[in-house]
Enzyme design. Structure first.
Site, mmCIF file in Angstrom:
data_model
loop_
_atom_site.group_PDB
_atom_site.id
_atom_site.type_symbol
_atom_site.label_atom_id
_atom_site.label_comp_id
_atom_site.label_asym_id
_atom_site.label_seq_id
_atom_site.Cartn_x
_atom_site.Cartn_y
_atom_site.Cartn_z
ATOM 1 N N ASP A 179 45.220 39.520 31.148
ATOM 2 C CA ASP A 179 45.112 40.087 32.614
ATOM 3 C C ASP A 179 46.301 40.735 32.935
ATOM 4 O O ASP A 179 47.516 40.283 32.558
ATOM 5 C CB ASP A 179 45.105 38.688 33.551
ATOM 6 C CG ASP A 179 43.788 38.125 33.156
ATOM 7 O OD1 ASP A 179 43.800 37.269 31.996
ATOM 8 O OD2 ASP A 179 42.926 38.040 34.093
ATOM 9 N N ASP A 200 41.944 41.976 29.629
ATOM 10 C CA ASP A 200 41.075 41.213 30.562
ATOM 11 C C ASP A 200 41.178 41.721 31.916
ATOM 12 O O ASP A 200 41.415 43.016 31.871
ATOM 13 C CB ASP A 200 41.621 39.848 30.537
ATOM 14 C CG ASP A 200 41.000 38.727 31.199
ATOM 15 O OD1 ASP A 200 40.320 39.030 32.161
ATOM 16 O OD2 ASP A 200 40.966 37.677 30.434
ATOM 17 N N ASP A 201 41.195 41.163 33.136
ATOM 18 C CA ASP A 201 41.396 41.924 34.131
ATOM 19 C C ASP A 201 42.261 42.937 34.375
ATOM 20 O O ASP A 201 43.527 42.316 33.964
ATOM 21 C CB ASP A 201 41.428 40.837 35.484
ATOM 22 C CG ASP A 201 40.023 39.881 35.503
ATOM 23 O OD1 ASP A 201 39.034 40.316 35.063
ATOM 24 O OD2 ASP A 201 40.084 39.055 36.179
ATOM 25 N N HIS A 222 38.625 44.024 31.653
ATOM 26 C CA HIS A 222 37.434 43.796 32.157
ATOM 27 C C HIS A 222 37.507 44.303 33.594
ATOM 28 O O HIS A 222 36.618 43.776 34.270
ATOM 29 C CB HIS A 222 37.463 41.926 32.292
ATOM 30 C CG HIS A 222 37.380 41.457 31.026
ATOM 31 N ND1 HIS A 222 37.559 40.064 30.834
ATOM 32 C CD2 HIS A 222 37.305 41.923 29.648
ATOM 33 C CE1 HIS A 222 37.368 39.745 29.507
ATOM 34 N NE2 HIS A 222 37.329 41.021 28.802
ATOM 35 N N ARG A 255 34.148 44.192 40.169
ATOM 36 C CA ARG A 255 33.246 42.890 40.506
ATOM 37 C C ARG A 255 33.824 41.945 41.355
ATOM 38 O O ARG A 255 35.076 41.956 41.581
ATOM 39 C CB ARG A 255 33.072 42.365 39.007
ATOM 40 C CG ARG A 255 34.349 41.628 38.315
ATOM 41 C CD ARG A 255 33.876 40.830 37.078
ATOM 42 N NE ARG A 255 35.056 40.804 36.329
ATOM 43 C CZ ARG A 255 35.109 39.903 35.216
ATOM 44 N NH1 ARG A 255 34.154 39.167 34.958
ATOM 45 N NH2 ARG A 255 36.213 39.463 34.582
ATOM 46 N N LYS A 257 33.326 37.818 41.967
ATOM 47 C CA LYS A 257 32.664 36.435 41.230
ATOM 48 C C LYS A 257 33.179 35.386 41.953
ATOM 49 O O LYS A 257 34.501 35.126 41.993
ATOM 50 C CB LYS A 257 32.846 36.469 39.746
ATOM 51 C CG LYS A 257 34.138 36.646 39.305
ATOM 52 C CD LYS A 257 34.490 36.612 37.731
ATOM 53 C CE LYS A 257 35.702 36.775 37.119
ATOM 54 N NZ LYS A 257 36.058 36.462 36.014
#
Ligand SMILES: *[C@@H]1O[C@H](CO)[C@@H](O)[C@H](O)[C@H]1NC(C)=O
Ligand SMILES: *[C@@H]1O[C@H](CO)[C@@H](O)[C@H](O)[C@H]1NC(C)=O
Ligand SMILES: *[C@@H]1O[C@H](CO)[C@@H](O)[C@H](O)[C@H]1NC(C)=O
Ligand SMILES: *[C@@H]1O[C@H](CO)[C@@H](O)[C@H](O)[C@H]1NC(C)=O
Ligand SMILES: *[C@@H]1O[C@H](CO)[C@@H](O)[C@H](O)[C@H]1NC(C)=O
Ligand SMILES: *[C@@H]1O[C@H](CO)[C@@H](O)[C@H](O)[C@H]1NC(C)=O
Ligand SMILES: *[C@@H]1O[C@H](CO)[C@@H](O)[C@H](O)[C@H]1NC(C)=O
Ligand SMILES: *[C@@H]1O[C@H](CO)[C@@H](O)[C@H](O)[C@H]1NC(C)=O
Ligand SMILES: *[C@@H]1O[C@H](CO)[C@@H](O)[C@H](O)[C@H]1NC(C)=O
Ligand SMILES: *[C@@H]1O[C@H](CO)[C@@H](O)[C@H](O)[C@H]1NC(C)=O
Ligand SMILES: *[C@@H]1O[C@H](CO)[C@@H](O)[C@H](O)[C@H]1NC(C)=O
Ligand SMILES: *[C@@H]1O[C@H](CO)[C@@H](O)[C@H](O)[C@H]1NC(C)=O
Length: 374
Positions: A179, A200-201, A222, A255, A257
């Site tokens: 991340d 990742d993020d 991500h 996104r 979540k």
């Protein structure tokens, strides 16, 4: 007012000293030992970290005096040891952290990478934690994080700008959970004009308010995430602006979540002027069923997701992916503004649920107008 003050403080901070002038030698930490770190931190406010090899297993813990300027110069490297602590911590109030031209903070993460990231395998250090108030971080050039790169924790009024995080090597050498910017328990963190290549993020917020994420380029990871939110001490994310960012070759575009069977609030979030390209899984995703990195099968009702704006979001998803997926329990979402969403290419059909009926937004329309679902 706030952005005016922030801008003013940047001008003052960057004009108040000569960027190409180094700290004095007594205030320079160099070589392959941290033995002089404590005395430097107690006696210096203009600190240089120059061509330093941080010994294996140790943390470069920069608990700086108020009003300090910390400059990274040359190449900063780290010995190899399995560990879970941070490799670098920067803590203080009214701190200016500067990356001098040509410097590199190199995690050489490949020594830890084993495709398991933070889920197992070797114990991997996290890279850099900022615990800062009223501070500026500018021009850092960071490479190959063992796992999570920048953690912005218990911070307030911080600007991070012109940061490069290049973890591209992780694509072929087993990098995982790398991340880029993660933040929790913080207020008013601005991340701007930065470039990320990772796995990742690009940006993730677990809790906090007042954050701004603008003018950034994200590649290979991500995407830009609110969450996952829920199940922590603080489960509120609000007043966030995510604007003018590009997300390329990533698993998701944007996104939100929330963790299954938890409670919390996601309120007043704006995603605006976002370009996505060649996304593999979801272009635009809001889900309330998140559990253990996947789905619990159904969304849970413990959240409020209100006053969300999604405006001018456009780009492409690969044919195996889904353009738009909203999966929320009925009634948790309210007061959404959804305007000018043009995400194309994804052929995988999904059934959406929980979109506020007055938002004038149809998931079917975005996903090709078909009623076929997988
Ligand atoms: C964050 O910014 C908001 C809006 O500008 C301001 O009201 C608030 O005081 C700031 N919070 C902190 C902790 O400085
Ligand atoms: C900054 O330092 C450089 C190199 O020492 C020098 O050439 C330059 O004149 C300095 N600039 C200012 C504004 O002091
Ligand atoms: C620590 O500082 C002293 C005094 O400035 C210097 O002589 C010594 O070389 C430094 N130690 C290291 C490891 O840099
Ligand atoms: C450092 O700044 C903080 C926040 O303004 C203040 O509370 C604290 O007293 C300062 N510390 C010192 C040693 O001046
Ligand atoms: C913040 O630190 C700078 C030095 O980097 C100093 O010039 C300035 O006065 C400090 N600001 C405040 C509000 O103390
Ligand atoms: C980010 O870049 C924009 C456009 O180049 C510039 O106007 C802005 O001042 C930069 N922001 C910071 C905090 O440096
Ligand atoms: C949007 O971000 C890009 C960098 O990704 C920058 O060049 C451009 O100036 C920004 N546009 C605006 C309107 O700030
Ligand atoms: C909503 O968030 C924005 C930042 O994106 C902020 O400027 C605004 O004040 C917030 N609105 C409310 C009602 O708090
Ligand atoms: C939800 O969480 C509670 C405790 O927080 C737990 O007792 C319960 O079994 C969980 N339910 C499900 C369906 O996971
Ligand atoms: C799109 O992503 C795939 C991996 O999912 C990659 O192989 C391909 O080269 C990318 N396309 C472009 C144009 O970058
Ligand atoms: C949506 O939010 C706006 C601004 O807070 C408010 O004026 C409006 O009444 C809300 N609408 C609904 C349906 O809640
Ligand atoms: C709903 O969306 C359609 C198509 O985008 C648009 O023509 C219509 O004006 C919108 N209605 C409202 C109330 O926003």
């Amino acid at each position: 007012m706030r952005s005016f003050l922030l801008r003013l403080s940047i001008i003052l901070l960057t004009q108040s000293y000569n960027l190409s002038e180094s700290a004095t030698s007594e205030c320079t930490l160099t070589g392959n030992s941290l033995e002089n770190l404590t005395s430097i931190l107690t006696t210096c406010q203009e600190i240089s970290i120059a061509n330093l090899q941080v010994p294996a297993g140790e943390t470069l813990a920069l608990y700086a005096q108020n009003d300090s300027i910390i400059t990274f110069e040359g190449c900063i490297t780290f010995g190899y040891k399995e560990m879970t602590n941070f490799l670098v911590i920067i803590h203080g109030n009214n701190i200016t952290v500067i990356g001098a031209p040509g410097h590199l903070i190199d995690g050489d993460g490949a020594r830890w990478w084993d495709t398991f990231g933070s889920n197992g395998g070797r114990k991997k250090p996290r890279f850099i934690q900022f615990q800062l108030k009223n501070s500026l971080v500018k021009g850092l050039n960071v490479k190959n994080s063992p796992q999570h790169c920048f953690s912005i924790f218990e911070s307030e009024n911080v600007i991070l700008t012109d940061i490069t995080f290049d973890c591209l090597d992780g694509d072929t050498q087993g990098g995982h959970n790398t991340d880029a910017f993660g933040t929790g328990y913080s207020k008013n963190v601005t991340i701007t004009n930065s470039t990320v290549y990772n796995q990742d993020d690009c940006f993730g917020i677990n809790s906090g308010s007042g954050h701004v994420f603008t003018n950034n380029f994200c590649y290979g990871g991500h995407g830009i995430s609110i969450g996952s939110v829920g199940g922590r001490e603080n489960n509120v994310v609000e007043n966030i602006l995510i604007k003018n960012n590009t997300v390329v070759n990533s698993e998701n575009g944007i996104r939100i979540k929330t963790n299954y069977n938890t409670t919390g609030i996601v309120r007043n979030i704006t995603f605006e002027d976002i370009t996505i390209e060649n996304i593999t899984t979801y272009g635009f995703l809001v889900r309330g069923d998140y559990r253990n990195g996947g789905s619990a099968g159904k969304p849970s009702p413990g959240f409020e997701l209100s006053h969300l704006t999604f405006r001018n979001i456009h780009g492409t998803v690969q044919s195996g992916g889904t353009n738009v997926y909203i999966f929320l329990a009925d009634g948790v979402a309210s007061n959404w503004t959804v305007e000018n969403i043009k995400i194309v290419g994804g052929q995988r059909r999904v059934r959406c649920s929980g979109i506020p009926s007055d938002s004038n937004f149809s998931c079917e329309e975005q996903n090709g107008g078909t009623k076929q679902y997988l």
